[in-house]
Design an enzyme around this catalytic site. Structure first.
Site, PDB file in Angstrom:
ATOM      1  N   ASP A 149      15.168 -15.099  10.098  1.00  0.00           N
ATOM      2  CA  ASP A 149      15.596 -15.882   8.934  1.00  0.00           C
ATOM      3  C   ASP A 149      15.359 -17.365   9.117  1.00  0.00           C
ATOM      4  O   ASP A 149      15.795 -18.163   8.299  1.00  0.00           O
ATOM      5  CB  ASP A 149      17.083 -15.636   8.643  1.00  0.00           C
ATOM      6  CG  ASP A 149      17.980 -16.444   9.576  1.00  0.00           C
ATOM      7  OD1 ASP A 149      17.583 -16.632  10.739  1.00  0.00           O
ATOM      8  OD2 ASP A 149      19.052 -16.887   9.142  1.00  0.00           O
ATOM      9  N   CYS A 157      -9.543  17.567 -14.614  1.00  0.00           N
ATOM     10  CA  CYS A 157      -9.142  16.206 -14.985  1.00  0.00           C
ATOM     11  C   CYS A 157      -8.305  15.590 -13.859  1.00  0.00           C
ATOM     12  O   CYS A 157      -7.372  16.222 -13.359  1.00  0.00           O
ATOM     13  CB  CYS A 157      -8.347  16.218 -16.277  1.00  0.00           C
ATOM     14  SG  CYS A 157      -9.355  16.593 -17.726  1.00  0.00           S
ATOM     15  N   THR A 207      20.250 -15.541  15.948  1.00  0.00           N
ATOM     16  CA  THR A 207      21.101 -16.362  15.094  1.00  0.00           C
ATOM     17  C   THR A 207      20.766 -16.171  13.625  1.00  0.00           C
ATOM     18  O   THR A 207      19.637 -16.398  13.197  1.00  0.00           O
ATOM     19  CB  THR A 207      20.963 -17.851  15.467  1.00  0.00           C
ATOM     20  OG1 THR A 207      21.221 -18.010  16.857  1.00  0.00           O
ATOM     21  CG2 THR A 207      21.932 -18.698  14.666  1.00  0.00           C
ATOM     22  N   ASP A 256      15.431 -11.583  15.379  1.00  0.00           N
ATOM     23  CA  ASP A 256      15.998 -12.866  15.778  1.00  0.00           C
ATOM     24  C   ASP A 256      17.496 -12.667  15.999  1.00  0.00           C
ATOM     25  O   ASP A 256      18.085 -11.695  15.523  1.00  0.00           O
ATOM     26  CB  ASP A 256      15.740 -13.892  14.665  1.00  0.00           C
ATOM     27  CG  ASP A 256      16.267 -15.264  15.026  1.00  0.00           C
ATOM     28  OD1 ASP A 256      16.186 -15.636  16.207  1.00  0.00           O
ATOM     29  OD2 ASP A 256      16.768 -15.959  14.124  1.00  0.00           O
ATOM     30  N   CYS A 293      -5.776   4.996 -17.051  1.00  0.00           N
ATOM     31  CA  CYS A 293      -5.759   3.928 -18.054  1.00  0.00           C
ATOM     32  C   CYS A 293      -6.131   2.598 -17.387  1.00  0.00           C
ATOM     33  O   CYS A 293      -6.975   1.850 -17.879  1.00  0.00           O
ATOM     34  CB  CYS A 293      -4.376   3.802 -18.689  1.00  0.00           C
ATOM     35  SG  CYS A 293      -3.809   5.256 -19.584  1.00  0.00           S
ATOM     36  N   ASP A 330      -0.231   4.534 -19.427  1.00  0.00           N
ATOM     37  CA  ASP A 330       0.762   5.438 -18.854  1.00  0.00           C
ATOM     38  C   ASP A 330       0.313   6.084 -17.551  1.00  0.00           C
ATOM     39  O   ASP A 330       1.069   6.814 -16.936  1.00  0.00           O
ATOM     40  CB  ASP A 330       1.161   6.532 -19.858  1.00  0.00           C
ATOM     41  CG  ASP A 330       0.035   7.515 -20.122  1.00  0.00           C
ATOM     42  OD1 ASP A 330      -1.065   7.289 -19.607  1.00  0.00           O
ATOM     43  OD2 ASP A 330       0.263   8.498 -20.843  1.00  0.00           O
ATOM     44  N   CYS A 331      -0.923   5.859 -17.133  1.00  0.00           N
ATOM     45  CA  CYS A 331      -1.371   6.468 -15.883  1.00  0.00           C
ATOM     46  C   CYS A 331      -2.471   5.611 -15.270  1.00  0.00           C
ATOM     47  O   CYS A 331      -2.984   4.687 -15.896  1.00  0.00           O
ATOM     48  CB  CYS A 331      -1.857   7.899 -16.099  1.00  0.00           C
ATOM     49  SG  CYS A 331      -3.376   8.013 -17.057  1.00  0.00           S
TER      50      CYS A 331
END
Length: 765
Positions: free
Chosen positions: A660, A419, A465, A463, A19, A15-16
């Protein structure tokens, strides 16, 4: 050539970040392990190892720390290297028009489907071969995985500790003489599993874990007869861990809910019959029926039917998109008001949503620079806290004769205050929430480093086109020189029948829109670099560039002026000649995307310099650039784009490259952040730093904004965690607060930090 193995595990109970750190440290010390990557938010661990590694021993080691283990997959790769964003980006437009006047049919200018989708095959090796869960003694569960929290092991342990505390309180008041013993027993009910995990973590290489600090503080409180507070502190610690697990689970569930959008079943068509089957059993090439209102079960291409598709689950686009036969559809999207028959193009493990989820999980395993700094800092911070606590407990009594119990008590409180949980989770919690939020809006970011880098961009090169423009030329003008406009379009479309050239497709689409019936043609010929000719209804017809047409017929000065004016507007003009007479002309242009102007304005408002890099000719590019109001660099080869990105970086700018096409790959590699613009193709998802699924220019600014929001959130989290510690450190030393507020300063700060990070789930719109 060396060969390494990679194995992926599902880890339950994290959970953290502490861990993950304990698991990382323990597994990294195992024989044969070369590298470890643990993600709290996705609950996974990837290890790179050689063939001498004992995977069962690794699983046993992790279980010993109190976590469940499930081996998901293993695959062998040669000399694995980190992903490089410089690869080809999302496919599509491998061409820019080389000449605004040209219209050649000597061959297709580019193939939209040129990418080999088998390039994603290496990702498919991760599906299947799932080993059974590794069962065994499981010391703790940092919060609910499935079902309500009180049914989890951690939930039951917290309730048991709470009940023991209540019983001890009642007994202590009824029989004061055994009060100390009652609270000591109550404390041990909650402390024993915590101490066991502390010892296992210490043996695995993490002596200064949160569990160890908690154990020392509780035992120390017991030694000075502060048993009531010790029992309460242990209970509050368990409550805090439980709340951390619940909060952390929200970020994890956000991306899991995306995967849940894909329906479990599909209607499969076979031999004229329709039957309901499991969606995961669908094979590529299968035909499925999608009824109105149903979610689509697989990525595919529409075979028959037309309907409006709600793509919001995948792209975040709220307006339904009209789809016809031949158009692609995504799994998880919602069919509108008409039945569709869809040919499956990707197996369940490889559909767009599955790949997005996999991408986000892998991204969460990639640490951001800030997170790496916090990790390094915490390695020195935690031992430092132990030293400070020891000095507080020992120095005043030894040097000044202060009361031992009082200063030991304060030293124990400082242990709890110090902690590092809240500090360590401050960055990964925010990044995980941000990556999940972005993914749900079609903004895919490959890790925290990319997320941080986006916020620092000071220049963006785009870009033309397919990025700033639609990538699909459209007919803008039909000019009548000798024939009427409808007749000019009819004859031109007749010549283009069957052609795959983008300009030909534009003419045919316009003819279809105008419902023009096309005549038959004969003797059709493609004239390389010039155009196309054919016989239509007994007439000799030619369609091509103005230059080629001028060799067949004299073009009057007035008509040439019209053509030149259209060219100056960035339009490609095709001239129609019928039986040696000038008949008409058709002008076409690749128009800017509908949101391009607003998207570029958002970037300018954010103080980002914008430049268009295109291989198109200067006249066409300048026309688009003038329309959009941006700087233009035209007539560029791929290496020219790369060079210009380098020049921008030499000017001190942090450069993002948006494109793209394959020809953008070198520039994407040279940029600080490469962003693929497109519809979620395999290449985009696997090679770019980031990808925009639905291709909106405005999403570039949204990515930058998300990055800036995330960094502000991280700084807030760090301030919360360190600020609370500083306040309670002072109040503890001066005697205002004790053990109870100390544990609240730690677990409370951790919960506050996590909840603050979860606000990012709502920002990407």
């Amino acid at each position: 050539m060396s060969t390494d193995l990679q194995t992926r595990f599902r880890i339950g109970g994290m959970d953290c970040a502490s861990c993950a750190s304990k698991i990382d440290t323990a597994v990294r010390r195992m024989p044969g392990v070369e590298d470890v990557s643990v993600s709290v938010t996705s609950g996974t661990m990837n290890i790179r190892h050689d063939q001498t590694s004992d995977l069962d021993a690794i699983g046993k080691k992790v279980r010993g720390l109190g976590y469940s283990v499930e081996r998901l997959a293993g695959r062998q790769v040669d000399n694995p290297t980190s992903a490089n964003h410089g690869g080809a980006c999302c496919g599509g437009h491998a061409h820019d028009h080389a000449d605004g006047d040209s219209h050649t049919h000597s061959g297709p200018a580019h193939d939209h489907d040129a990418h080999d989708h088998d390039s994603h095959e290496h990702g498919r090796q991760d599906r299947g071969d799932r080993a059974a869960a590794v069962e065994g003694l499981h010391g703790h569960d940092h919060g609910p995985s499935d079902g309500p929290w009180w049914k989890s092991k951690k939930g039951r342990a917290t309730l048991l500790a709470g009940a023991a505390l209540v019983v001890a309180y009642v007994i202590g008041h009824l029989v004061p003489s055994i009060q100390l013993y009652a609270f000591a027993i109550a404390m041990l009910v909650g402390l024993v599993p915590i101490a066991r995990r502390a010892i296992m973590a210490a043996l695995a290489g993490t002596p200064f874990s949160i569990e160890m600090l908690m154990t020392i503080a509780a035992v120390g409180a017991l030694a000075i007869n502060a048993t009531e507070e010790a029992a309460a502190v242990v209970f509050l610690f368990l409550v805090g861990e439980l709340l951390e697990g619940v909060a952390a689970g929200k970020a994890r569930d956000s991306i899991k809910s995306l995967a849940a959008l894909v329906p479990k079943t599909a209607l499969l068509e076979e031999v004229g019959k329709t039957s309901e089957v499991q969606a995961e059993s669908l094979e590529i090439g299968s035909i499925i029926l999608v009824r109105p209102g149903d979610r689509i079960s697989a990525d595919g291409v529409i075979v028959s039917g037309e309907s409006a598709i709600n793509e919001a689950p995948v792209t975040g686009e709220s307006v339904p998109v009209q789809k016809n036969a031949g158009d692609s559809v995504f799994a998880g999207t919602v069919n509108g008001d008409a039945a569709l028959r869809v040919r499956v193009t990707a197996a369940a493990a490889d559909n767009t949503i599955a790949r997005v989820v996999k991408l986000v999980e892998e991204a969460q395993e990639s640490k951001a620079p800030t997170e790496r700094f916090i990790d390094r800092f915490s390695k020195y911070y935690t031992p430092g806290v132990v030293v400070v606590a020891a000095l507080v407990a020992l120095v005043p009594p030894l040097l000044w004769g202060a009361n031992w119990d009082e200063w030991i008590y304060k030293g124990l409180a400082i242990l709890l205050i110090g902690c590092p949980c809240a500090l360590v989770i401050s960055t990964p919690a925010a990044i995980a929430a941000s990556l999940s939020a972005g993914a749900r809006r079609g903004l895919l970011l490959k890790g925290g480093a990319v997320l941080e880098g986006l916020g620092r961009l000071t220049a963006v090169a785009l870009d033309k086109t397919g990025t700033l423009t639609e990538g699909k030329p459209k007919v803008t003008d039909i000019i009548s020189f000798g024939l009427s406009e409808p007749e000019t379009l009819r004859l031109a479309a007749a010549l283009e029948t069957g052609s795959s050239h983008p300009l030909a497709i534009a003419i045919l689409e316009r003819a279809t829109e105008n419902q023009i019936a096309l005549p038959a043609v004969s003797d059709a010929k493609a004239l390389g670099g010039k155009g196309v000719s054919a016989t239509v209804e007994g007439q000799s017809v030619f369609l091509g560039s103005a230059k080629a047409a001028s060799g067949l017929v004299d073009i009057p000065a007035a008509d040439q002026t019209v053509i030149s004016a259209l060219n100056d507007e960035g339009k490609t003009v095709s001239v129609l000649v019928v039986d040696g007479r000038l008949a008409g002309a058709i002008a076409m242009r690749d128009e800017p995307r509908a949101d391009a102007a607003d998207g570029l304005k958002a970037l300018k408002d954010a103080g980002v310099r914008i430049v268009m890099l295109t291989g198109d000719n200067a006249r066409t590019a300048s026309a688009i650039g003038k329309t959009l109001g941006i700087e233009v660099r035209a007539d560029l080869l791929p290496e020219d784009k790369q060079r210009i990105v380098g020049e921008l970086k030499q000017q001190g700018l942090v450069v993002g490259k948006v494109g793209d096409g394959i020809n953008d790959a070198p520039a994407l590699a040279a940029a600080d952040v490469g962003i693929a613009m497109g519809g979620g193709t395999d290449v985009a998802l696997e090679t770019a730093d980031a990808a925009i699924l639905h291709g909106r220019v405005g999403d570039v600014a949204r990515m930058i904004d998300l990055s800036k929001r995330t960094m502000r959130n991280i700084y807030q989290n760090i301030a919360i965690s360190l600020g609370l510690k500083a306040i309670f450190l002072v109040t503890t030393i001066i005697g205002v607060t004790g053990l109870w507020p100390a544990i609240l300063a730690d677990t409370g700060a951790t919960v506050l930090v996590t909840m603050n990070a979860l606000r990012l789930l709502r920002v990407a719109k």
